[in-house]
Scaffold this motif. Structure first.
Motif, PDB file in Angstrom:
ATOM      1  N   GLY A 408      14.693  55.153  24.992  1.00 50.47           N
ATOM      2  CA  GLY A 408      14.988  53.751  24.680  1.00 50.47           C
ATOM      3  C   GLY A 408      15.362  53.671  23.221  1.00 50.47           C
ATOM      4  O   GLY A 408      16.534  53.643  22.865  1.00 50.47           O
ATOM      5  N   TYR A 448      16.594  49.394  20.308  1.00 52.53           N
ATOM      6  CA  TYR A 448      17.549  50.435  20.704  1.00 52.53           C
ATOM      7  C   TYR A 448      18.586  50.645  19.617  1.00 52.53           C
ATOM      8  O   TYR A 448      18.992  49.719  18.924  1.00 52.53           O
ATOM      9  CB  TYR A 448      18.219  50.099  22.039  1.00 52.53           C
ATOM     10  CG  TYR A 448      19.010  48.826  22.063  1.00 52.53           C
ATOM     11  CD1 TYR A 448      20.370  48.815  21.766  1.00 52.53           C
ATOM     12  CD2 TYR A 448      18.399  47.620  22.419  1.00 52.53           C
ATOM     13  CE1 TYR A 448      21.099  47.640  21.802  1.00 52.53           C
ATOM     14  CE2 TYR A 448      19.121  46.434  22.453  1.00 52.53           C
ATOM     15  CZ  TYR A 448      20.470  46.445  22.144  1.00 52.53           C
ATOM     16  OH  TYR A 448      21.197  45.283  22.171  1.00 52.53           O
ATOM     17  N   PHE A 459      14.988  50.553  28.866  1.00 49.44           N
ATOM     18  CA  PHE A 459      13.897  49.605  28.635  1.00 49.44           C
ATOM     19  C   PHE A 459      13.361  49.019  29.941  1.00 49.44           C
ATOM     20  O   PHE A 459      12.191  48.636  30.012  1.00 49.44           O
ATOM     21  CB  PHE A 459      14.342  48.512  27.667  1.00 49.44           C
ATOM     22  CG  PHE A 459      14.389  49.009  26.248  1.00 49.44           C
ATOM     23  CD1 PHE A 459      13.256  48.986  25.456  1.00 49.44           C
ATOM     24  CD2 PHE A 459      15.549  49.552  25.724  1.00 49.44           C
ATOM     25  CE1 PHE A 459      13.285  49.470  24.143  1.00 49.44           C
ATOM     26  CE2 PHE A 459      15.593  50.038  24.431  1.00 49.44           C
ATOM     27  CZ  PHE A 459      14.456  50.002  23.634  1.00 49.44           C
TER      28      PHE A 459
END
Length: 620
Positions: A408, A448, A459
């Protein structure tokens, strides 16, 4: 006589800086050998005969500034061993490259890194910070003393019943500094201490120095300080007033040095003085495991990105021993590879014997950073002592710790789950900011970064992982510990799914280049090769279409270079990713050249995607 006696067998030569001469009076030397602290113009060599010294065995440098080392080439000619601060070594033995690459246009880096040697000088090695080593006839302890420069060090020597501290430009005589301008490490306005990072560091370094209880301070400029505590107290008072003029709240250096660890639970502590936060998990055995360890005792990151702008310290480890009974920091775990989470790992190993354990997908980035085209890489390799498999818990002392892939924020990240004092804890690094507050409308930041290899569904998947693990407490890299609620997990799930949906709504349909937007990459990203020899490159290529396609990978090399095979052409399944190997060879008569650019040209079916990825090869 130019060499002035400071104390028994210790002389000061006044030059572009004070050069201190430690004469070795052991029976075997007879006073004919000496160790120097700093070197100035090198004129000291012409006056050593005044005190009966014939040979300098070692030169110890406190910092890289030109007034300390401008004559250092004479020390090499003399045959002396030269030892320099580890963080600033490249500003001495690789300073030609620094001059070549140092940005000058639109320059917001206000450090005095250009007050360096005009030409590089070879050195013997770096001094061992936090440790005592023998130089010539003297046992010398190296103490990190950031302030005047980021990488400055001081030297402590027990001699003739006194503890001498050679402090460089940390202080200037009684209660003054040689330069305030040198302490400005970053342009004003970027963080709380911006423009005064070195001032704050000077205060902390002075306090650190006084813990060593020196009898005499011998600075690079100014008079000897015979009453260190009084002199430092006067200086600290003035510097703190200067700091507080630029801050909204007064600064408390004692809290940073004396109370760096905040209790999360009785056996889980958070380092509040580091960037990023590191956490200590305490065992009843008297040992500790650290989750991340980046920039300890930070007063703010300096400008620039060269090696001399980033310095790890170990101040908080001393506090673990003093306040929490920790006899040894046994293991360090990274949540991800970023420098602010791992900068201190090698120093931990060197000084305290700490082992680095890393998840399998992070370990290769730590061990060989130049292979990877990623941001926030640490400068040197970090060897990994134990590789951990994801979804296979391991035991450390009385704890069972789960290891979970957590892409992520970066593809090369992990979460760690464990119980501390009856509470289920999850360490998530920089995945999200854990500051969500539905009452105030404080939003959650899904952290991110595309170059970190963020993928569109990351995510959403991490929200699913949190549901499975059911943590009660979440700890992260830059935000306080967070009490996890069902509403919070619901919010993460909703936000993760919406983030993925938005990417799919915005990016082209039927062409899946993932979030980063490329269908190929090359490893190693940076490499070195001798003329006429081969370097092996691995190309990771992707079919971005939802149908099988013939994929052609063709290296692009400079004229005269050879590549084998000339190209690769294979049928890729929909969305398939494959690795293709090539050997690239510069001509035998190629001269030295830095960062020669190579690329791979990618064609998938009828789509000519072009030179999708590059690599840099330096010819030696």
């Amino acid at each position: 006589m130019r060499c002035e006696l400071m104390t028994e067998d210790v002389y000061r030569f006044q030059d572009t800086c004070h050069v201190y001469v430690l004469r070795d009076s052991r029976d075997g030397s007879g006073g004919r050998e000496a160790v120097l602290v700093d070197f100035g113009s090198g004129d000291v060599l012409d006056h050593l005969h005044e005190i009966g010294v014939e040979r300098v065995t070692d030169v110890l440098v406190t910092h890289h500034h030109r007034d300390q080392v401008q004559g250092l080439a004479r020390a090499v000619e003399h045959g002396a061993r030269i030892w320099v601060p580890p963080v600033e070594r490249h500003l001495i033995d690789q300073v030609d490259e620094h001059w070549r690459t140092r940005p000058l246009d639109n320059d917001y880096d206000v450090r005095q890194d250009r007050f360096s040697l005009l030409r590089q000088v070879p050195v013997t090695g770096s001094v061992a910070e936090y440790r005592t080593r023998r130089y010539g006839g003297f046992d010398v302890h190296t103490l990190p003393l950031p302030g005047h420069t980021v990488g400055s060090v001081g030297y402590l020597v027990e001699h003739a019943g006194r503890r001498l501290a050679f402090t460089g430009d940390l202080v200037h005589g009684e209660g003054r500094l040689w330069s305030l301008a040198a302490t400005q490490w970053a342009y004003t306005g970027f963080h709380a201490n911006a423009g005064l990072e070195g001032v704050a560091a000077t205060v902390l370094s002075c306090r650190t120095l006084l813990r060593e209880d020196p009898d005499l301070l011998l600075p690079s400029h100014g008079d000897p300080v015979t009453r260190p505590r009084g002199a430092v107290a006067r200086l600290e008072g003035r510097l703190r007033e200067l700091l507080d003029m630029r801050r909204r709240t007064p600064w408390d250096p004692a809290a940073m040095l004396e109370r760096p660890w905040q209790e999360v639970t009785p056996h889980l502590l958070r380092n509040t003085t580091s960037m990023a936060h590191s956490y200590a998990l305490l065992s009843e055995s008297g040992t500790a495991l650290l989750l991340d360890f980046g920039y300890d005792l930070t007063t703010g990151l300096p400008g620039g990105h060269d090696r001399s702008s980033r310095r790890p310290l170990l101040a908080s480890v001393q506090a673990l021993r003093r306040d929490h009974g920790v006899e040894r920091v046994e293991v360090a775990l990274p949540t991800h590879y970023h420098d602010d989470h791992v900068a201190g790992f090698n120093l931990l190993r060197e000084v305290h014997g700490t082992a680095v354990w890393s998840p399998a997908h992070i370990a290769p980035v730590l061990a060989a950073p130049t292979r990877w085209d990623l941001p926030c890489l640490w400068y040197e390799p970090i060897p990994v002592d134990r590789v951990l498999e994801c979804e296979r818990p391991f035991r450390w002392r009385e704890y069972e710790i789960g290891v979970h892939a957590l892409p992520g924020h970066t593809l090369y990240a992990a979460a760690y789950s464990f119980q501390a004092d009856g509470r289920r804890v999850l360490a998530t690094g920089d995945q999200q900011n854990t500051s969500w507050d539905p009452a105030t409308g404080e939003p959650e930041l899904l952290n991110y970064q595309y170059r970190n290899r963020f993928r569109i569904d990351d995510f959403a998947r991490s929200a699913e992982l949190y549901r499975q693990l059911e943590p009660q407490l979440m700890i992260s890299g830059h935000w306080p510990p967070f009490e996890v609620t069902e509403d919070y997990l619901d919010m993460l799930d909703t936000e993760g799914r919406r983030l993925a949906a938005l990417h799919r709504e915005i990016l082209p349909a039927g062409l899946d280049l993932e979030a980063e937007g490329f269908a190929a990459r090359v490893q190693p990203y940076r490499s070195e090769v001798r003329a006429g020899e081969a370097v092996r490159l691995t190309v990771e290529a992707r079919n971005p279409f939802p149908r099988p396609e013939t994929t052609r990978v063709q290296p692009v090399v400079p004229p005269g270079w050879k590549v084998e095979p000339a190209f690769s052409e294979e049928l890729f399944a929909p969305g398939a990713v494959r690795e293709v190997q090539f050997e690239v060879r510069p001509p035998e008569d190629a001269g030295p050249e830095e960062r020669v650019r190579l690329a791979v040209d990618l064609t998938v079916g009828r789509a000519r995607l072009g030179q999708q990825a590059e690599a840099l090869v330096s010819v030696r």
